[in-house]
Design an enzyme around this catalytic site. Sequence first.
Site, PDB file in Angstrom:
ATOM      1  N   ASN A 207      43.803  41.225   8.769  1.00 45.52           N
ATOM      2  CA  ASN A 207      43.767  42.676   8.963  1.00 45.52           C
ATOM      3  C   ASN A 207      45.029  43.214   9.640  1.00 45.52           C
ATOM      4  O   ASN A 207      45.031  44.335  10.137  1.00 45.52           O
ATOM      5  CB  ASN A 207      42.499  43.087   9.730  1.00 45.52           C
ATOM      6  CG  ASN A 207      42.344  42.334  11.038  1.00 45.52           C
ATOM      7  OD1 ASN A 207      43.275  41.696  11.501  1.00 45.52           O
ATOM      8  ND2 ASN A 207      41.168  42.413  11.643  1.00 45.52           N
TER       9      ASN A 207
ATOM     10  N   ARG B 242      45.210  45.053  22.431  1.00 44.69           N
ATOM     11  CA  ARG B 242      43.995  44.820  23.217  1.00 44.69           C
ATOM     12  C   ARG B 242      44.002  45.762  24.409  1.00 44.69           C
ATOM     13  O   ARG B 242      45.038  45.977  25.050  1.00 44.69           O
ATOM     14  CB  ARG B 242      43.926  43.367  23.719  1.00 44.69           C
ATOM     15  CG  ARG B 242      43.501  42.360  22.659  1.00 44.69           C
ATOM     16  CD  ARG B 242      42.083  42.591  22.130  1.00 44.69           C
ATOM     17  NE  ARG B 242      41.703  41.651  21.089  1.00 44.69           N
ATOM     18  CZ  ARG B 242      41.768  41.889  19.780  1.00 44.69           C
ATOM     19  NH1 ARG B 242      42.196  43.052  19.324  1.00 44.69           N
ATOM     20  NH2 ARG B 242      41.356  40.982  18.912  1.00 44.69           N
TER      21      ARG B 242
ATOM     22  N   GLN C 248      34.362  45.788  25.463  1.00 44.31           N
ATOM     23  CA  GLN C 248      33.814  46.419  24.262  1.00 44.31           C
ATOM     24  C   GLN C 248      32.382  45.967  24.050  1.00 44.31           C
ATOM     25  O   GLN C 248      32.151  44.756  24.099  1.00 44.31           O
ATOM     26  CB  GLN C 248      34.681  46.075  23.044  1.00 44.31           C
ATOM     27  CG  GLN C 248      36.028  46.753  23.130  1.00 44.31           C
ATOM     28  CD  GLN C 248      36.910  46.558  21.906  1.00 44.31           C
ATOM     29  OE1 GLN C 248      38.024  47.031  21.878  1.00 44.31           O
ATOM     30  NE2 GLN C 248      36.437  45.873  20.896  1.00 44.31           N
TER      31      GLN C 248
ATOM     32  N   HIS D  11      36.881  50.515  18.146  1.00 45.94           N
ATOM     33  CA  HIS D  11      37.712  49.431  17.588  1.00 45.94           C
ATOM     34  C   HIS D  11      37.470  49.298  16.079  1.00 45.94           C
ATOM     35  O   HIS D  11      36.596  48.560  15.640  1.00 45.94           O
ATOM     36  CB  HIS D  11      37.378  48.128  18.314  1.00 45.94           C
ATOM     37  CG  HIS D  11      38.373  47.038  18.068  1.00 45.94           C
ATOM     38  ND1 HIS D  11      38.444  45.916  18.839  1.00 45.94           N
ATOM     39  CD2 HIS D  11      39.351  46.898  17.142  1.00 45.94           C
ATOM     40  CE1 HIS D  11      39.417  45.133  18.392  1.00 45.94           C
ATOM     41  NE2 HIS D  11      39.967  45.709  17.350  1.00 45.94           N
TER      42      HIS D  11
HETATM   43  P1  NDP Z   1      51.172  37.790  15.298  1.00 43.36           P
HETATM   44  O1  NDP Z   1      50.815  36.477  15.851  1.00 43.36           O
HETATM   45  O2  NDP Z   1      51.806  37.864  13.947  1.00 43.36           O
HETATM   46  O3  NDP Z   1      52.150  38.552  16.307  1.00 43.36           O
HETATM   47  C1  NDP Z   1      52.024  38.474  17.676  1.00 43.36           C
HETATM   48  C2  NDP Z   1      53.406  38.625  18.267  1.00 43.36           C
HETATM   49  O4  NDP Z   1      53.276  38.788  19.675  1.00 43.36           O
HETATM   50  C3  NDP Z   1      54.312  37.433  18.019  1.00 43.36           C
HETATM   51  O5  NDP Z   1      55.518  37.907  17.475  1.00 43.36           O
HETATM   52  C4  NDP Z   1      54.486  36.863  19.425  1.00 43.36           C
HETATM   53  O6  NDP Z   1      55.764  36.425  19.663  1.00 43.36           O
HETATM   54  C5  NDP Z   1      54.351  38.106  20.260  1.00 43.36           C
HETATM   55  N1  NDP Z   1      54.100  37.820  21.678  1.00 43.36           N
HETATM   56  C6  NDP Z   1      53.199  36.979  22.237  1.00 43.36           C
HETATM   57  N2  NDP Z   1      53.289  37.025  23.574  1.00 43.36           N
HETATM   58  C7  NDP Z   1      54.251  37.918  23.861  1.00 43.36           C
HETATM   59  C8  NDP Z   1      54.788  38.400  25.079  1.00 43.36           C
HETATM   60  N3  NDP Z   1      54.364  37.934  26.259  1.00 43.36           N
HETATM   61  N4  NDP Z   1      55.751  39.329  25.012  1.00 43.36           N
HETATM   62  C9  NDP Z   1      56.210  39.788  23.823  1.00 43.36           C
HETATM   63  N5  NDP Z   1      55.732  39.363  22.632  1.00 43.36           N
HETATM   64  C10 NDP Z   1      54.759  38.441  22.656  1.00 43.36           C
HETATM   65  O7  NDP Z   1      49.828  38.636  15.331  1.00 43.36           O
HETATM   66  P2  NDP Z   1      49.478  40.035  14.658  1.00 43.36           P
HETATM   67  O8  NDP Z   1      50.713  40.869  14.639  1.00 43.36           O
HETATM   68  O9  NDP Z   1      48.740  39.829  13.396  1.00 43.36           O
HETATM   69  O10 NDP Z   1      48.450  40.591  15.729  1.00 43.36           O
HETATM   70  C11 NDP Z   1      48.883  40.873  17.053  1.00 43.36           C
HETATM   71  C12 NDP Z   1      47.693  41.222  17.927  1.00 43.36           C
HETATM   72  O11 NDP Z   1      47.123  42.447  17.474  1.00 43.36           O
HETATM   73  C13 NDP Z   1      46.523  40.229  17.877  1.00 43.36           C
HETATM   74  O12 NDP Z   1      46.716  39.155  18.756  1.00 43.36           O
HETATM   75  C14 NDP Z   1      45.364  41.076  18.286  1.00 43.36           C
HETATM   76  O13 NDP Z   1      45.251  41.101  19.698  1.00 43.36           O
HETATM   77  C15 NDP Z   1      45.752  42.466  17.809  1.00 43.36           C
HETATM   78  N6  NDP Z   1      44.973  42.845  16.626  1.00 43.36           N
HETATM   79  C16 NDP Z   1      44.195  43.975  16.711  1.00 43.36           C
HETATM   80  C17 NDP Z   1      43.389  44.317  15.656  1.00 43.36           C
HETATM   81  C18 NDP Z   1      42.568  45.569  15.712  1.00 43.36           C
HETATM   82  O14 NDP Z   1      41.627  45.698  14.938  1.00 43.36           O
HETATM   83  N7  NDP Z   1      42.891  46.521  16.562  1.00 43.36           N
HETATM   84  C19 NDP Z   1      43.284  43.493  14.451  1.00 43.36           C
HETATM   85  C20 NDP Z   1      44.252  42.413  14.414  1.00 43.36           C
HETATM   86  C21 NDP Z   1      45.014  42.082  15.492  1.00 43.36           C
HETATM   87  P3  NDP Z   1      56.358  35.038  19.226  1.00 43.36           P
HETATM   88  O15 NDP Z   1      55.730  34.686  17.936  1.00 43.36           O
HETATM   89  O16 NDP Z   1      57.794  35.388  19.115  1.00 43.36           O
HETATM   90  O17 NDP Z   1      56.001  34.122  20.327  1.00 43.36           O
END
Ligand code: NDP
Length: 398
Positions: free
Chosen positions: A146, A284, A313, A332
């Site tokens: 998603n 989140r 939630q 959400h």
């Molecule tokens: P990805 O894993 O593709 O992206 C997450 C990114 O966050 C990565 O690039 C990672 O960096 C980066 N990251 C992790 N820790 C840090 C930090 N401390 N500082 C900066 N960057 C950081 O996941 P998605 O993009 O698919 O999803 C991201 C988040 O969105 C999910 O974890 C979830 O919490 C939320 N989400 C919400 C939804 C909703 O319905 N509202 C649905 C789907 C997701 P790197 O890889 O470079 O370490």
Amino acid sequence: MKVLCILYDDPKGGMPSEYPLNSIPKLEKYPDGMTLPNPESIDFTPGELLGCVSGELGLRKFLEDNGHTLVVTSDKDGDNCTADKELLDADIVISQPFWPYYLTRERIEKAKNLKMAITAGIGSDHVDLQAAMDNNVDVVEVTYCNSISVSEHQVMMILALVRDYHNQYAIVRSGGWNIADAVSRSYDVEGMHIGTVAAGRIGLSVLRKMKPFDVNLHYFDRHRLPKSVESELNLTFHESVESMVAVCDVVTVNCPLHPETEDLFNENLISKMKKGAYLVNTARGKICNRDAVAQALESGQLSGYAGDVWFPQPAPNDHVWRNMPNHGMTPHTSGTSLSAQARYAAGTREILECFFDNRPIRTPYLIVQNGQLAGMGAHSYSEGSATEGSEEAAEYKK
Ligand code: NDP
């Protein structure tokens, strides 16, 4: 085996007898080439409600035909909730981030048979990952299912906040026509500076989707994007989140919640943002400090806040984000459009098929395996837990 599935409630009027569209588009692959979930078969119609109790993620026939037991409930919070009772002898727990069953250490330690927690969606912060590691419970999620749904929601929210859509819509609904009232907080996004905290699947998709609006794009992440992507989108990379928020008119949050990102947007960081900036968080709720956000909207340090994620939630009925000024919150929902539900239901089925057949689950789906962070978990999460305070979810009254 016993599979416990915690899903959100059915529509108040019962399951729909028809849907607005007769079918949903069939996607070939995700934008980076990753294949969509590919279970051996499915027992549901894509485009129908699957994430609520009666939808059962389309799993009942498959599980029962294979001799397993499926228990589905939405009753997940408070003392004596059904989920807690059923958890005691469950082998697998499935939960969605939209209606999360918080698998705290206490719950994990009571679930003596528990082998795997599946997140039907993305983001496994509702599981105490440290406790899962300590108790040898694997954690998996349906990576990418998603991400694009959320990025679409986020673009909608950026435009809605900057153009002040909610106020204008409310004027029309109330029979009004005062244009001055309708536009006194309304701007174009063109020319603005837009930045994302994290440029993973969602963050990068938001950057790509915002590019045609002729804005200046910024990002902060732990790892840098390839040079080709930076130049294609004319991105400015920031070494620190502070450096990025100081220059952005709109900041979006797209990192996972883990101990390193919890409370990132607290009073201190918000005070370093450009005065009057907009903050959009679909990652989140706990990444943004509840009271600091509300106070910044009151003072004008933030001009708007939108997102669909809360903590806990469901959000208690008196959660301050429900009534703070200039917000554009939804429940959400961004990752559980009917389109997304079809993908994560298929992904959950794929994971279960692999598990029962003793086949490996795709590495990108892994968060915790064999007592340690694995796959996506090792890349994007840190050890520890972000579930503290989740018992407040019991305060929500239907
Ligand atoms: P990805 O894993 O593709 O992206 C997450 C990114 O966050 C990565 O690039 C990672 O960096 C980066 N990251 C992790 N820790 C840090 C930090 N401390 N500082 C900066 N960057 C950081 O996941 P998605 O993009 O698919 O999803 C991201 C988040 O969105 C999910 O974890 C979830 O919490 C939320 N989400 C919400 C939804 C909703 O319905 N509202 C649905 C789907 C997701 P790197 O890889 O470079 O370490």
